[in-house]
Design a protein around this motif. Structure first.
Motif, PDB file in Angstrom:
ATOM      1  N   GLY A  31       0.831  -1.185   0.000  1.00  0.00           N
ATOM      2  CA  GLY A  31       0.000   0.000   0.000  1.00  0.00           C
ATOM      3  C   GLY A  31       0.868   1.238   0.000  1.00  0.00           C
ATOM      4  N   VAL A  32       0.336   2.314   0.561  1.00  0.00           N
ATOM      5  CA  VAL A  32       1.087   3.562   0.663  1.00  0.00           C
ATOM      6  C   VAL A  32       0.992   4.086   2.091  1.00  0.00           C
ATOM      7  N   ALA A  33       2.009   4.871   2.452  1.00  0.00           N
ATOM      8  CA  ALA A  33       1.998   5.542   3.751  1.00  0.00           C
ATOM      9  C   ALA A  33       2.260   7.013   3.545  1.00  0.00           C
ATOM     10  N   THR A  34       1.586   7.804   4.333  1.00  0.00           N
ATOM     11  CA  THR A  34       1.826   9.239   4.432  1.00  0.00           C
ATOM     12  C   THR A  34       2.024   9.518   5.922  1.00  0.00           C
ATOM     13  N   TRP A  35       2.291  10.772   6.269  1.00  0.00           N
ATOM     14  CA  TRP A  35       2.408  11.084   7.696  1.00  0.00           C
ATOM     15  C   TRP A  35       1.577  12.294   8.022  1.00  0.00           C
ATOM     16  N   TYR A  36       1.158  12.350   9.274  1.00  0.00           N
ATOM     17  CA  TYR A  36       0.408  13.505   9.763  1.00  0.00           C
ATOM     18  C   TYR A  36       0.885  13.839  11.165  1.00  0.00           C
ATOM     19  N   PRO A  37       0.730  15.094  11.563  1.00  0.00           N
ATOM     20  CA  PRO A  37       1.283  15.506  12.853  1.00  0.00           C
ATOM     21  C   PRO A  37       0.519  14.987  14.062  1.00  0.00           C
ATOM     22  N   GLY A  38      -0.652  14.404  13.846  1.00  0.00           N
ATOM     23  CA  GLY A  38      -1.422  13.906  14.989  1.00  0.00           C
ATOM     24  C   GLY A  38      -2.044  15.046  15.753  1.00  0.00           C
ATOM     25  N   GLY A  39      -2.339  14.802  16.989  1.00  0.00           N
ATOM     26  CA  GLY A  39      -2.966  15.830  17.807  1.00  0.00           C
ATOM     27  C   GLY A  39      -3.159  15.313  19.211  1.00  0.00           C
ATOM     28  N   SER A  40      -4.038  15.973  19.906  1.00  0.00           N
ATOM     29  CA  SER A  40      -4.264  15.575  21.293  1.00  0.00           C
ATOM     30  C   SER A  40      -5.472  14.665  21.447  1.00  0.00           C
ATOM     31  N   SER A  41      -6.276  14.538  20.404  1.00  0.00           N
ATOM     32  CA  SER A  41      -7.420  13.633  20.486  1.00  0.00           C
ATOM     33  C   SER A  41      -7.433  12.725  19.265  1.00  0.00           C
ATOM     34  N   PHE A  42      -7.847  11.489  19.490  1.00  0.00           N
ATOM     35  CA  PHE A  42      -7.884  10.483  18.443  1.00  0.00           C
ATOM     36  C   PHE A  42      -9.251   9.809  18.447  1.00  0.00           C
ATOM     37  N   CYS A  67      -9.382  -0.155  16.212  1.00  0.00           N
ATOM     38  CA  CYS A  67      -8.658   0.491  17.320  1.00  0.00           C
ATOM     39  C   CYS A  67      -7.797  -0.534  18.060  1.00  0.00           C
ATOM     40  N   GLY A  68      -6.532  -0.181  18.223  1.00  0.00           N
ATOM     41  CA  GLY A  68      -5.616  -1.058  18.936  1.00  0.00           C
ATOM     42  C   GLY A  68      -4.916  -2.090  18.071  1.00  0.00           C
ATOM     43  N   ARG A  69      -5.368  -2.273  16.833  1.00  0.00           N
ATOM     44  CA  ARG A  69      -4.663  -3.212  15.946  1.00  0.00           C
ATOM     45  C   ARG A  69      -3.254  -2.705  15.715  1.00  0.00           C
ATOM     46  N   ARG A  70      -2.344  -3.647  15.581  1.00  0.00           N
ATOM     47  CA  ARG A  70      -0.947  -3.284  15.357  1.00  0.00           C
ATOM     48  C   ARG A  70      -0.522  -3.814  13.994  1.00  0.00           C
ATOM     49  N   TYR A  71       0.265  -3.000  13.289  1.00  0.00           N
ATOM     50  CA  TYR A  71       0.772  -3.375  11.974  1.00  0.00           C
ATOM     51  C   TYR A  71       2.273  -3.139  11.919  1.00  0.00           C
ATOM     52  N   THR A  92       6.539  -1.031  14.033  1.00  0.00           N
ATOM     53  CA  THR A  92       5.205  -1.488  14.420  1.00  0.00           C
ATOM     54  C   THR A  92       4.429  -0.288  14.933  1.00  0.00           C
ATOM     55  N   VAL A  93       3.241  -0.093  14.360  1.00  0.00           N
ATOM     56  CA  VAL A  93       2.382   1.026  14.737  1.00  0.00           C
ATOM     57  C   VAL A  93       1.053   0.490  15.260  1.00  0.00           C
ATOM     58  N   THR A  94       0.388   1.314  16.046  1.00  0.00           N
ATOM     59  CA  THR A  94      -0.926   0.979  16.602  1.00  0.00           C
ATOM     60  C   THR A  94      -1.965   1.903  15.992  1.00  0.00           C
ATOM     61  N   VAL A  95      -3.090   1.345  15.561  1.00  0.00           N
ATOM     62  CA  VAL A  95      -4.175   2.156  15.000  1.00  0.00           C
ATOM     63  C   VAL A  95      -4.871   2.896  16.140  1.00  0.00           C
ATOM     64  N   VAL A  96      -4.879   4.225  16.031  1.00  0.00           N
ATOM     65  CA  VAL A  96      -5.517   5.066  17.053  1.00  0.00           C
ATOM     66  C   VAL A  96      -6.468   6.098  16.454  1.00  0.00           C
ATOM     67  N   ASP A  97      -6.548   6.144  15.113  1.00  0.00           N
ATOM     68  CA  ASP A  97      -7.322   7.221  14.509  1.00  0.00           C
ATOM     69  C   ASP A  97      -7.905   6.783  13.173  1.00  0.00           C
ATOM     70  N   ARG A  98      -8.830   7.598  12.697  1.00  0.00           N
ATOM     71  CA  ARG A  98      -9.493   7.370  11.413  1.00  0.00           C
ATOM     72  C   ARG A  98      -9.020   8.435  10.434  1.00  0.00           C
ATOM     73  N   CYS A  99      -8.721   8.013   9.218  1.00  0.00           N
ATOM     74  CA  CYS A  99      -8.282   8.919   8.155  1.00  0.00           C
ATOM     75  C   CYS A  99      -9.372   8.952   7.087  1.00  0.00           C
ATOM     76  N   GLU A 100     -10.111  10.049   7.038  1.00  0.00           N
ATOM     77  CA  GLU A 100     -11.241  10.130   6.100  1.00  0.00           C
ATOM     78  C   GLU A 100     -10.826   9.979   4.643  1.00  0.00           C
ATOM     79  N   GLY A 101      -9.661  10.484   4.273  1.00  0.00           N
ATOM     80  CA  GLY A 101      -9.239  10.453   2.880  1.00  0.00           C
ATOM     81  C   GLY A 101      -8.423   9.228   2.494  1.00  0.00           C
ATOM     82  N   CYS A 102      -8.261   8.297   3.394  1.00  0.00           N
ATOM     83  CA  CYS A 102      -7.412   7.125   3.120  1.00  0.00           C
ATOM     84  C   CYS A 102      -8.219   5.987   2.513  1.00  0.00           C
ATOM     85  N   GLU A 103      -7.731   5.508   1.395  1.00  0.00           N
ATOM     86  CA  GLU A 103      -8.324   4.341   0.737  1.00  0.00           C
ATOM     87  C   GLU A 103      -7.792   3.079   1.411  1.00  0.00           C
ATOM     88  N   PRO A 104      -8.367   1.910   1.145  1.00  0.00           N
ATOM     89  CA  PRO A 104      -7.804   0.665   1.682  1.00  0.00           C
ATOM     90  C   PRO A 104      -6.331   0.532   1.275  1.00  0.00           C
TER      91      PRO A 104
END
Length: 133
Positions: A31-42, A67-71, A92-104
């Protein structure tokens, strides 16, 4: 008592059946990865993300089921003019947020997670990833 010896026709099928028993339960996807600065709420309210986290698209997020899945994520190549963006490391990353513009297949990583696998100046890279249990 008879001893069973597989015929030359049965032997390949037997070998394949045995080999299938040793396959991993999850296969790597690309797939593809991008990055985002995150924030204080997820979107995943109960997750403590640390610095290595990801957001996934709605079809993967599945109303917080992700939520909580690790990849485990590895950069496998660039998508733009930044030469040799991959660091050669996996993270290894943990899913903590939703990305509205992200495709599968699109993981939006925290800056720290992206920087661990690729040059952040690339902004977008090709990845290979699989779920970690």
């Amino acid at each position: 008592m008879a001893i069973f010896f597989p015929s030359s026709v049965q032997l390949p099928f037997l070998m394949v059946a045995v080999a299938l028993c040793f396959l991993p339960t999850s296969f790597a996807r690309e797939g593809v990865a991008t990055w985002y600065p995150g924030g204080s709420s997820f979107a995943c309210e109960n997750e403590q993300p640390g610095t290595m986290y990801a957001a996934v698209g709605p079809s993967t997020f599945q109303n917080r089921a992700a939520c909580g899945r690790r990849y485990s994520v590895t950069c496998i190549g660039g998508t733009n003019a930044v030469p040799h963006p991959c660091t050669g490391r996996s993270m290894t990353v943990t899913v903590v947020d939703r990305c509205e513009g992200c495709e599968p297949g699109h993981l939006d990583l925290s800056y720290d997670a992206f920087a661990a696998i690729a040059n952040p100046d690339a902004g977008r890279v090709r990845i290979r990833y699989h779920r970690v249990y």
